[in-house]
Design a protein around this motif. Structure first.
Motif, PDB file in Angstrom:
ATOM      1  N   ARG A  73      34.337  37.787  42.919  1.00  0.00           N
ATOM      2  CA  ARG A  73      34.067  36.836  41.854  1.00  0.00           C
ATOM      3  C   ARG A  73      34.033  35.403  42.364  1.00  0.00           C
ATOM      4  N   ARG A  81      37.181  35.320  33.166  1.00  0.00           N
ATOM      5  CA  ARG A  81      37.926  35.020  31.941  1.00  0.00           C
ATOM      6  C   ARG A  81      39.245  34.319  32.286  1.00  0.00           C
ATOM      7  N   ASP A  94      31.511  37.445  31.760  1.00  0.00           N
ATOM      8  CA  ASP A  94      30.895  38.677  32.264  1.00  0.00           C
ATOM      9  C   ASP A  94      31.982  39.601  32.825  1.00  0.00           C
ATOM     10  N   ASP A  95      32.806  40.121  31.904  1.00  0.00           N
ATOM     11  CA  ASP A  95      33.946  40.956  32.313  1.00  0.00           C
ATOM     12  C   ASP A  95      33.523  42.216  33.061  1.00  0.00           C
ATOM     13  N   ASP A  96      32.272  42.651  32.845  1.00  0.00           N
ATOM     14  CA  ASP A  96      31.828  43.893  33.492  1.00  0.00           C
ATOM     15  C   ASP A  96      31.108  43.605  34.822  1.00  0.00           C
ATOM     16  N   TYR A  97      31.351  42.431  35.382  1.00  0.00           N
ATOM     17  CA  TYR A  97      30.767  42.091  36.695  1.00  0.00           C
ATOM     18  C   TYR A  97      31.037  43.225  37.697  1.00  0.00           C
ATOM     19  N   HIS A  98      30.052  43.539  38.510  1.00  0.00           N
ATOM     20  CA  HIS A  98      30.202  44.601  39.517  1.00  0.00           C
ATOM     21  C   HIS A  98      29.981  44.075  40.928  1.00  0.00           C
ATOM     22  N   ASP A 122      24.408  44.523  38.183  1.00  0.00           N
ATOM     23  CA  ASP A 122      24.546  43.450  37.183  1.00  0.00           C
ATOM     24  C   ASP A 122      23.187  42.994  36.655  1.00  0.00           C
ATOM     25  N   ARG A 152      34.150  46.322  46.817  1.00  0.00           N
ATOM     26  CA  ARG A 152      34.963  47.126  45.899  1.00  0.00           C
ATOM     27  C   ARG A 152      35.418  48.347  46.684  1.00  0.00           C
TER      28      ARG A 152
END
Ligand code: ZN
Length: 492
Positions: A73, A81, A94-98, A122, A152
């Motif tokens: 991030r 957030r 964009d909490d679902d960032y990958h 994304d 990840r």
């Protein structure tokens, strides 16, 4: 020589390089690289031409460092957030960032690695280089691919490149000596250079060796587990004549020393003497630290060779992690002169604002291990002396004061004086990197002062960091004012 003459002469020196695009003559002032880091989400949210227009107007940006590969991030996505969204871009988290590759991975370059080249889901139908590059070139802006060692854990095949720690456990970070790791970075390097007419590359690894990890000698989460003892690293040790078993025993002794102090048991001879005893009893601890660093540098050297085989005149440089500003241990391992053998430029991180809270965290970390004999305030004073800073805040004020523009000036001077050959120094200057709720926030005044200090220190260029999607426009505008006052720029 007055200041303006000095800046112009250093800018002219910057032009006398291998890069055709940083040319300068007496008659035609040089184009000093004025860069900004920017990720795909900004172009998708705000419109590519609109972003390019704004960057040129606000800050005379002439070089884009596109975040092309990361799962993190720091340089990808919007503000996480918990941090206020800036005054541009989509006002939504964009909490679902990958994350992943924000361009298009071409499978033929990844045949010799287990690590899957994943396109970032994304923006599934969007290729940031394909979109931005032609529009940027039309405006006279250069495009550099900016990729970093942040994965990840669930990337397919990543587990076949994991480090093995001192206890024999696999840890979810890649070993640089593992061929899957090397071949992944070589593949990505080749992919970017062969698939797109980009103007250069920048890679970064915010990692450090097992000794520094064990000491918690960073602004991160404190003491960590030491590695790497995988078969590739054991073989490298064997070639170097390093006794791996003695290294392992040394790291286990370090582990006990740290665990003991965590549990409130101060060694009879104090923290420092006990630490030094472990080192003299197990000098292999230091040898392992060097071995780890050489593994990383070998990858840098191989990437540099590969990049220049393909594109000899396109610059390749490295992001030098912020820990360099806090920890003398990490700093000792970032020898700018040695870097010049495989670097066209260095982005030395000099984030002045979050530098305050981060320095405070570093001090608390090493105060629980190596410097446990000192008070936190004494550790602060010692750190400032060793790092050659003066006039910085006391520990209690550091998180709300940040570091000063003088820190930026000193760090720039040190880098310019320390680097060799034609390697250029393009400091990374911060705008709005998130800090804690009560901690210092970026202001137009401190950005202005830090950018001025960068050029007063003799920088050959500048990279506004970390990402456009977290920067407030008034802060970016202040950077632009300082840039225009310091160098002659030509953004189009
Ligand atoms: Zn290894």
């Amino acid at each position: 020589m007055n200041r303006r003459e000095f800046i112009e002469s250093s800018a002219a020196a910057a032009g006398a390089t291998m890069f055709g695009w940083v040319e300068s003559t007496q008659a035609q002032p040089s184009t000093v690289p004025v860069g900004i880091q920017v990720g795909a989400v900004s172009f998708v949210d705000e419109g590519t031409d609109k972003v390019l227009e704004a960057l040129g107007e606000l800050a005379s940006i002439n070089t884009l460092f596109l975040a092309t590969f990361t799962y993190g991030r720091g340089i990808g996505g919007r503000q996480p957030r918990g941090n206020p969204l800036p005054d541009h871009g989509k006002q939504e988290y964009d909490d679902d960032y990958h994350g992943g590759n924000f361009a298009t991975p071409h499978p033929r370059y990844y045949k010799n690695t287990s690590i899957a080249p994943q396109k970032a889901p994304d923006h599934p139908d969007y290729d940031v280089i394909a979109d931005v590059l032609p529009r940027a070139h039309k405006r006279g802006m250069k495009v550099i691919c900016w990729y970093e060692d942040v994965f990840r854990k669930d990337v397919p095949g990543l587990d076949k490149a994991f480090e093995v720690d001192v206890h024999g456990r696999a840890v979810a970070r890649v070993c640089y000596r593992n061929p899957n790791t090397l071949n992944f970075w070589l593949g990505l390097t080749e992919d970017y250079l062969r698939s797109y007419p980009v103007d250069g590359l920048m890679f970064g690894s915010e990692r450090q060796g097992p000794l520094n990890n064990a000491l918690g000698a960073s602004h991160g989460g404190g003491p960590g587990t030491a590695g790497c003892f995988c078969t590739h690293c054991l073989a490298a040790a064997n070639r170097e004549g390093i006794n791996a078993e003695r290294a392992r025993r040394g790291y286990l002794a370090l582990d006990q020393w740290i665990e003991g102090m965590k549990g409130g048991r101060r060694p009879v001879d104090g923290a420092f003497v006990t630490f030094w005893r472990i080192l003299v009893e197990h000098p292999e601890v230091l040898a392992w630290e060097r071995l780890w660093n050489e593994g990383l540098r070998d990858v840098y050297r191989a990437m540099y060779r590969k990049a220049h085989e393909i594109a000899p005149r396109k610059p390749m440089g490295w992001h030098i992690w912020h820990t360099n500003s806090f920890a003398p241990f990490y700093r000792a391992e970032q020898d700018y002169r040695a870097f010049s053998d495989y670097s066209d430029y260095l982005k030395v991180v000099m984030y002045h604002n979050c530098g305050g809270p981060r320095m405070a965290r570093y001090i608390r970390n090493v105060n629980s291990t190596l410097f446990a004999d000192l008070t936190p305030e004494q550790t602060t004073e010692l750190t400032y002396r060793i790092q050659q800073y003066s006039g910085e805040a006391t520990l209690d004020k550091l998180p709300t004061a940040g570091l000063t523009a003088d820190y930026v000036r000193r760090e720039t001077r040190r880098a310019v004086a320390g680097v060799g050959g034609n390697t250029r120094i393009w400091p990374g200057i911060e705008i709005d990197i998130p800090t804690g709720e009560k901690e210092k926030k970026t202001t137009p005044e401190d950005v202005y002062a830090s950018v001025k200090a960068t050029f007063e220190g003799g920088a050959h260029g500048i990279i506004l960091s970390r990402k456009y999607s977290e920067m407030r426009l008034d802060n970016l505008r202040a950077a632009g004012r300082a840039i225009r006052e310091s160098v002659k720029t030509a953004s189009r």
